[in-house]
Write an enzyme that holds these catalytic residues in place. Structure first.
Site, PDB file in Angstrom:
ATOM      1  N   ASP A 195       0.862  -1.186   0.000  1.00 11.82           N
ATOM      2  CA  ASP A 195       0.000   0.000   0.000  1.00 11.82           C
ATOM      3  C   ASP A 195       0.899   1.237   0.000  1.00 11.82           C
ATOM      4  O   ASP A 195       1.344   1.693  -1.050  1.00 11.82           O
ATOM      5  CB  ASP A 195      -0.917  -0.092   1.224  1.00 11.82           C
ATOM      6  CG  ASP A 195      -1.913   1.047   1.339  1.00 11.82           C
ATOM      7  OD1 ASP A 195      -2.116   1.778   0.363  1.00 11.82           O
ATOM      8  OD2 ASP A 195      -2.504   1.207   2.428  1.00 11.82           O
ATOM      9  N   LYS A 200      -1.162  -1.823  -4.531  1.00 18.27           N
ATOM     10  CA  LYS A 200      -1.906  -0.553  -4.647  1.00 18.27           C
ATOM     11  C   LYS A 200      -0.881   0.511  -5.027  1.00 18.27           C
ATOM     12  O   LYS A 200      -0.496   1.343  -4.199  1.00 18.27           O
ATOM     13  CB  LYS A 200      -2.544  -0.202  -3.309  1.00 18.27           C
ATOM     14  CG  LYS A 200      -3.623  -1.140  -2.835  1.00 18.27           C
ATOM     15  CD  LYS A 200      -4.256  -0.478  -1.618  1.00 18.27           C
ATOM     16  CE  LYS A 200      -5.262  -1.292  -0.916  1.00 18.27           C
ATOM     17  NZ  LYS A 200      -5.801  -0.579   0.262  1.00 18.27           N
ATOM     18  N   ASP A 255      -7.783  -9.096   6.031  1.00 17.91           N
ATOM     19  CA  ASP A 255      -8.846  -8.970   7.025  1.00 17.91           C
ATOM     20  C   ASP A 255      -9.341  -7.532   7.138  1.00 17.91           C
ATOM     21  O   ASP A 255      -8.693  -6.580   6.686  1.00 17.91           O
ATOM     22  CB  ASP A 255      -8.330  -9.389   8.401  1.00 17.91           C
ATOM     23  CG  ASP A 255      -7.353  -8.358   8.981  1.00 17.91           C
ATOM     24  OD1 ASP A 255      -6.355  -8.062   8.308  1.00 17.91           O
ATOM     25  OD2 ASP A 255      -7.625  -7.829  10.088  1.00 17.91           O
ATOM     26  N   ARG A 260     -10.821 -13.008   6.448  1.00 19.83           N
ATOM     27  CA  ARG A 260      -9.602 -13.603   5.877  1.00 19.83           C
ATOM     28  C   ARG A 260      -9.918 -14.843   5.058  1.00 19.83           C
ATOM     29  O   ARG A 260      -9.232 -15.158   4.088  1.00 19.83           O
ATOM     30  CB  ARG A 260      -8.640 -14.037   6.990  1.00 19.83           C
ATOM     31  CG  ARG A 260      -7.962 -12.913   7.710  1.00 19.83           C
ATOM     32  CD  ARG A 260      -6.850 -13.489   8.591  1.00 19.83           C
ATOM     33  NE  ARG A 260      -6.447 -12.537   9.611  1.00 19.83           N
ATOM     34  CZ  ARG A 260      -5.626 -11.514   9.419  1.00 19.83           C
ATOM     35  NH1 ARG A 260      -5.111 -11.303   8.218  1.00 19.83           N
ATOM     36  NH2 ARG A 260      -5.308 -10.710  10.408  1.00 19.83           N
TER      37      ARG A 260
HETATM   38  P1  5GP Z   1       1.968  -0.505   3.719  1.00 18.09           P
HETATM   39  O1  5GP Z   1       3.039  -0.471   4.739  1.00 18.09           O
HETATM   40  O2  5GP Z   1       2.461  -0.852   2.341  1.00 18.09           O
HETATM   41  O3  5GP Z   1       1.138   0.743   3.713  1.00 18.09           O
HETATM   42  O4  5GP Z   1       0.915  -1.543   4.199  1.00 18.09           O
HETATM   43  C1  5GP Z   1       0.987  -2.847   3.985  1.00 18.09           C
HETATM   44  C2  5GP Z   1       0.053  -3.559   4.931  1.00 18.09           C
HETATM   45  O5  5GP Z   1      -1.149  -2.789   5.197  1.00 18.09           O
HETATM   46  C3  5GP Z   1      -0.418  -4.833   4.328  1.00 18.09           C
HETATM   47  O6  5GP Z   1       0.439  -5.891   4.608  1.00 18.09           O
HETATM   48  C4  5GP Z   1      -1.778  -5.010   4.963  1.00 18.09           C
HETATM   49  O7  5GP Z   1      -1.627  -5.658   6.201  1.00 18.09           O
HETATM   50  C5  5GP Z   1      -2.275  -3.615   5.200  1.00 18.09           C
HETATM   51  N1  5GP Z   1      -3.188  -3.196   4.123  1.00 18.09           N
HETATM   52  C6  5GP Z   1      -2.960  -2.248   3.177  1.00 18.09           C
HETATM   53  N2  5GP Z   1      -4.007  -2.121   2.362  1.00 18.09           N
HETATM   54  C7  5GP Z   1      -4.928  -3.021   2.774  1.00 18.09           C
HETATM   55  C8  5GP Z   1      -6.239  -3.385   2.306  1.00 18.09           C
HETATM   56  O8  5GP Z   1      -6.790  -2.870   1.330  1.00 18.09           O
HETATM   57  N3  5GP Z   1      -6.875  -4.360   3.000  1.00 18.09           N
HETATM   58  C9  5GP Z   1      -6.338  -4.976   4.087  1.00 18.09           C
HETATM   59  N4  5GP Z   1      -7.061  -5.892   4.680  1.00 18.09           N
HETATM   60  N5  5GP Z   1      -5.104  -4.651   4.548  1.00 18.09           N
HETATM   61  C10 5GP Z   1      -4.412  -3.691   3.907  1.00 18.09           C
END
Ligand code: 5GP
Ligand code: MG
Length: 173
Positions: free
Chosen positions: A102, A130, A158, A164
């Site tokens: 993300d 994303k 989740d 999940r």
């Molecule tokens: P980042 O550090 O890249 O922002 O976030 C990664 C983590 O955020 C992922 O491993 C996940 O746990 C959570 N995450 C980000 N987007 C989503 C989403 O759309 N749905 C869910 N369930 N978790 C997300």
């Protein structure tokens, strides 16, 4: 509540087809070697298992857990809840398995941490990317699907520990 309506974004068939392609790519890229799949708990477990079953070269599985997310908003900090010892990384062909990239914060921290432990090689494989949501620059090496800026559940992902076990990736309506 458990009565939320979930719209299917990626069906089980579509996901399985893509996982077979990723496994074939990994087989080709690491031919003659073995790989260690470093699965990030909990979300990536479903994906990691399905991927591992379709890879034909020797596969080892390791697990780590980070904490970076509360509800649907990233806290912007990353901490390790579960780590593995350096000797399980050193000299190994490591592929970090993630459910979704993300902001890029989690994996940039985890990748730097693992690189310090001298793996033979290090790549990142994510089911979902994303890409437009990056806060820090980060590129995965194996991408299942690039999706937009929406909160997805299922296939390991989740919402407050629910959903999940959905066999598809969906969006809560
Ligand atoms: P980042 O550090 O890249 O922002 O976030 C990664 C983590 O955020 C992922 O491993 C996940 O746990 C959570 N995450 C980000 N987007 C989503 C989403 O759309 N749905 C869910 N369930 N978790 C997300
Ligand atoms: Mg995660």
């Amino acid at each position: 509540s458990m009565k939320d309506t979930i719209d299917v974004l990626l069906s089980e068939d579509v996901i399985n087809t893509r996982i077979r392609e990723l496994a074939a790519q990994i087989d080709a890229d690491y031919a003659g070697e073995s790989v260690t799949l470093l699965c990030t708990l909990k979300g990536a477990v479903f994906f990691a298992c399905e991927l591992a079953k379709r890879i034909t070269i020797p596969v080892f599985m390791e697990f780590i857990q980070t904490a970076s997310y509360e509800g649907t908003q990233s806290t912007g900090t990353v901490s390790m809840k579960l780590d593995i010892p350096e000797e399980d990384v050193a000299g190994k062909h490591l592929i970090i398995i993630e459910d979704v990239i993300d902001t890029g914060r989690t994996l940039s921290v985890v990748k730097e941490m693992m690189l310090k432990r001298n793996p033979a090689s290090l790549k990142v494989c994510t089911l979902l990317d994303k890409h437009e949501c990056r806060v820090v620059p980060f590129e995965g090496d194996y991408i299942g699907f690039t999706i937009g800026n929406e909160f997805v559940v299922g296939y390991g992902l989740d919402f407050d520990q629910k959903y999940r076990n959905l066999p598809y990736v969906g969006v809560i309506r």
